[in-house]
Design a protein around this motif. Structure first.
Motif, mmCIF file in Angstrom:
data_model
loop_
_atom_site.group_PDB
_atom_site.id
_atom_site.type_symbol
_atom_site.label_atom_id
_atom_site.label_comp_id
_atom_site.label_asym_id
_atom_site.label_seq_id
_atom_site.Cartn_x
_atom_site.Cartn_y
_atom_site.Cartn_z
ATOM 1 N N HIS A 44 1.033 -1.298 0.247
ATOM 2 C CA HIS A 44 0.015 0.050 0.073
ATOM 3 C C HIS A 44 0.614 1.428 -0.503
ATOM 4 O O HIS A 44 0.747 2.494 0.489
ATOM 5 N N GLY A 45 1.871 1.013 -0.622
ATOM 6 C CA GLY A 45 2.861 2.767 -0.199
ATOM 7 C C GLY A 45 3.891 2.711 -0.017
ATOM 8 O O GLY A 45 4.335 3.271 -0.240
ATOM 9 N N ALA A 46 4.008 1.759 1.208
ATOM 10 C CA ALA A 46 5.412 2.140 2.223
ATOM 11 C C ALA A 46 6.472 2.013 1.390
ATOM 12 O O ALA A 46 6.840 0.474 1.326
ATOM 13 N N VAL A 47 7.566 2.727 1.256
ATOM 14 C CA VAL A 47 8.617 2.828 0.908
ATOM 15 C C VAL A 47 9.490 2.073 2.226
ATOM 16 O O VAL A 47 11.418 1.274 1.786
ATOM 17 N N ARG A 48 9.648 2.605 3.328
ATOM 18 C CA ARG A 48 10.256 1.588 4.794
ATOM 19 C C ARG A 48 9.424 1.419 5.553
ATOM 20 O O ARG A 48 8.421 2.029 5.410
ATOM 21 N N VAL A 49 9.555 0.485 5.910
ATOM 22 C CA VAL A 49 8.792 -0.041 7.083
ATOM 23 C C VAL A 49 10.267 -0.286 8.589
ATOM 24 O O VAL A 49 10.692 -1.154 8.879
ATOM 25 N N LEU A 50 9.506 0.866 9.243
ATOM 26 C CA LEU A 50 10.279 0.115 10.904
ATOM 27 C C LEU A 50 9.539 -0.483 11.832
ATOM 28 O O LEU A 50 8.748 -0.301 12.288
ATOM 29 N N VAL A 51 10.008 -1.747 12.199
ATOM 30 C CA VAL A 51 9.580 -2.498 12.799
ATOM 31 C C VAL A 51 10.378 -2.607 14.738
ATOM 32 O O VAL A 51 11.504 -2.962 14.769
ATOM 33 N N SER A 52 9.576 -2.484 15.831
ATOM 34 C CA SER A 52 10.252 -3.454 16.952
ATOM 35 C C SER A 52 8.855 -4.298 17.649
ATOM 36 O O SER A 52 7.771 -3.941 17.972
ATOM 37 N N GLU A 53 9.160 -5.372 17.981
ATOM 38 C CA GLU A 53 8.647 -6.034 18.075
ATOM 39 C C GLU A 53 8.345 -6.344 19.795
ATOM 40 O O GLU A 53 8.411 -7.702 20.242
ATOM 41 N N ALA A 54 8.902 -5.719 20.241
ATOM 42 C CA ALA A 54 8.918 -5.572 21.737
ATOM 43 C C ALA A 54 7.992 -5.615 22.537
ATOM 44 O O ALA A 54 6.960 -5.126 22.481
ATOM 45 N N SER A 55 8.079 -6.574 23.784
ATOM 46 C CA SER A 55 6.682 -7.221 24.705
ATOM 47 C C SER A 55 6.260 -5.801 25.436
ATOM 48 O O SER A 55 5.672 -5.823 25.807
ATOM 49 N N VAL A 56 7.087 -4.631 25.575
ATOM 50 C CA VAL A 56 6.925 -4.220 26.600
ATOM 51 C C VAL A 56 5.240 -3.575 26.007
ATOM 52 O O VAL A 56 4.619 -2.480 26.505
ATOM 53 N N PHE A 57 5.655 -3.280 24.549
ATOM 54 C CA PHE A 57 4.305 -2.723 24.029
ATOM 55 C C PHE A 57 3.195 -3.045 24.095
ATOM 56 O O PHE A 57 2.123 -2.574 23.968
ATOM 57 N N GLY A 58 3.162 -4.646 24.698
ATOM 58 C CA GLY A 58 1.729 -5.108 24.971
ATOM 59 C C GLY A 58 1.621 -5.359 26.069
ATOM 60 O O GLY A 58 0.400 -5.413 27.149
ATOM 61 N N GLU A 59 2.357 -5.144 27.115
ATOM 62 C CA GLU A 59 2.201 -4.999 28.794
ATOM 63 C C GLU A 59 2.101 -3.584 29.078
ATOM 64 O O GLU A 59 2.138 -3.716 30.237
ATOM 65 N N LEU A 60 3.022 -2.258 28.678
ATOM 66 C CA LEU A 60 2.681 -1.367 29.489
ATOM 67 C C LEU A 60 1.065 -0.834 28.087
ATOM 68 O O LEU A 60 0.693 -0.390 27.399
ATOM 69 N N LEU A 61 1.161 1.166 28.560
ATOM 70 C CA LEU A 61 0.049 1.885 28.546
ATOM 71 C C LEU A 61 0.709 2.428 26.956
ATOM 72 O O LEU A 61 1.576 2.085 25.878
ATOM 73 N N VAL A 62 0.504 3.768 26.682
ATOM 74 C CA VAL A 62 0.998 4.101 25.486
ATOM 75 C C VAL A 62 2.192 4.266 25.303
ATOM 76 O O VAL A 62 2.414 5.374 24.389
ATOM 77 N N VAL A 63 2.612 5.028 26.553
ATOM 78 C CA VAL A 63 4.716 5.664 26.819
ATOM 79 C C VAL A 63 5.444 5.017 25.627
ATOM 80 O O VAL A 63 6.004 5.374 24.913
ATOM 81 N N PRO A 64 5.438 3.898 25.653
ATOM 82 C CA PRO A 64 6.072 3.037 24.921
ATOM 83 C C PRO A 64 5.648 2.812 23.427
ATOM 84 O O PRO A 64 6.646 3.717 22.625
ATOM 85 N N LYS A 65 4.508 3.434 23.549
ATOM 86 C CA LYS A 65 4.564 4.237 21.466
ATOM 87 C C LYS A 65 4.829 5.147 21.512
ATOM 88 O O LYS A 65 5.539 5.613 20.383
ATOM 89 N N VAL A 122 8.652 8.779 18.404
ATOM 90 C CA VAL A 122 9.801 9.534 18.801
ATOM 91 C C VAL A 122 11.454 9.541 18.314
ATOM 92 O O VAL A 122 11.917 9.942 18.007
ATOM 93 N N ALA A 123 12.018 7.806 18.238
ATOM 94 C CA ALA A 123 12.790 7.211 18.166
ATOM 95 C C ALA A 123 13.030 7.083 16.634
ATOM 96 O O ALA A 123 13.550 7.330 15.969
ATOM 97 N N ALA A 124 11.852 6.876 16.175
ATOM 98 C CA ALA A 124 11.258 6.979 14.638
ATOM 99 C C ALA A 124 11.925 8.650 13.800
ATOM 100 O O ALA A 124 11.960 8.599 12.843
ATOM 101 N N VAL A 125 11.035 9.233 14.645
ATOM 102 C CA VAL A 125 11.472 10.684 14.039
ATOM 103 C C VAL A 125 13.083 11.081 13.503
ATOM 104 O O VAL A 125 13.139 11.542 13.224
ATOM 105 N N GLY A 126 13.827 10.876 14.726
ATOM 106 C CA GLY A 126 14.753 11.160 14.744
ATOM 107 C C GLY A 126 15.670 10.078 13.925
ATOM 108 O O GLY A 126 16.516 11.158 13.438
ATOM 109 N N VAL A 127 15.162 8.968 13.673
ATOM 110 C CA VAL A 127 15.890 8.151 13.010
ATOM 111 C C VAL A 127 15.692 8.463 10.772
ATOM 112 O O VAL A 127 16.690 8.855 10.672
#
Length: 320
Positions: free
Chosen positions: A51-72, A77-82
């Protein structure tokens, strides 16, 4: 071309429709770079590339499912820096609006919420918002930093456009604040088989005129015939006739479907604020002076209990 970050909503790798719509919007501004996090994130790569993505930045860290919104927030923010994007696009939901606001704050940028369109402008991306019950369209842009914009579902069509879809691992450093709120219990939501309200292309809603929980079947029958989601006005929800999760309005959910059918809904400003950006609005109400008729594309003055069964029957007949 400049890069545009798109934050992807998915469930175990199954990408939700609003995120695919964001890729369409992103291509108007530059090259879409998708950010997908959490369990199963890798499974979304092929769909995003398709569907048009030229790059896909992936992180499968477990904390995304265990914690609330802040890990996202940490991830974006990390992606903005990259990437150094010209904009960050996020689908508009209660959780994602919080994510967007936090990302903008951390990046020293501005945030625009609930855009119904985003276009390229001389000074940067321009977001279009519908305000004052659809009476005005406001065009805004962020004047400092990387614009963070939340876009309403159904703001753009999903388009299959082959992108490079190059996969890159996103390295995320989680802040101490990420550990402050943890998910301790999950309860599976009852599935109706109907589309998600905020993502549905068609919504059939009932209000005070339905006159009881036992009468909402006539709304559900029409919704099922159309393959639609079911919504309700605040009056119907407050009366206990339908679940709060289905409330459309300023204090409920905001929807922007291709077709919105309002039945027995007077059209108070609170309700209009949640559905005014629908592409086509149809109302059935026996009061010819109901304010909803000032907003609609098509109106039927009549008893919904007489009109809707006939409409449902005709739709089913044509489908058959």
């Amino acid at each position: 071309m400049a890069d545009v970050l798109v934050f992807v909503d998915h469930v175990d790798g199954v990408v939700r429709k609003p995120s695919l719509e964001l890729l369409t919007v992103a291509r108007r501004l530059g090259d879409p770079v998708a950010v997908v996090v959490g369990a199963g994130a890798g499974g979304a790569v092929s769909v995003l590339g398709g569907h048009g993505a030229v790059r896909v930045l992936v992180s499968e860290a477990s904390v995304f499912g265990e914690l609330l919104v802040v890990p996202k927030v940490d991830a974006l923010v990390a992606a903005v820096g990259v990437v150094g994007p010209v904009a960050v696009l996020v689908s508009s939901s209660s959780e994602n609006r919080e994510v967007a606001a936090r990302v903008a704050l951390r990046c020293g940028s501005g945030v625009i919420t609930d855009a119904v369109d985003v276009v390229a402008g001389e000074g940067g991306p321009v977001a279009v918002q519908s305000v004052f019950a659809g009476g005005f369209a406001v065009r805004s842009r962020v004047s400092r930093g990387v614009p963070v914009i939340t876009v309403k579902p159904n703001a753009a069509a999903v388009e299959e456009v082959v992108g490079a879809g190059v996969v890159e691992e996103l390295v995320v450093e989680f802040s101490d604040a990420s550990l402050a709120g943890r998910v301790v219990v999950r309860e599976e939501r009852v599935v109706s088989g109907r589309p998600e309200l905020t993502e549905a292309a068609i919504v059939v809603a009932g209000g005070r005129g339905v006159n009881g929980a036992e009468n909402f079947g006539v709304i559900e029958d029409l919704a099922d015939a159309l393959g639609a989601a079911v919504g309700a006005s605040r009056a119907a929800v407050d009366a206990g006739w339908y679940p709060h999760a289905s409330q459309v309005g300023q204090t409920g959910k905001s929807v922007s479907p291709q077709l919105y059918v309002a039945n027995g809904i007077s059209g108070a400003i609170q309700h209009r604020a949640g559905m005014q950006t629908s592409k086509t609005i149809v109302a059935v109400n026996k009061d010819p002076e109901a304010p909803i008729f000032d907003l609609v594309d098509y109106g039927v003055v009549g008893d919904l209990f007489a009109v809707l069964p006939q409409l449902t029957e005709e739709i089913n007949k044509r489908k058959g």
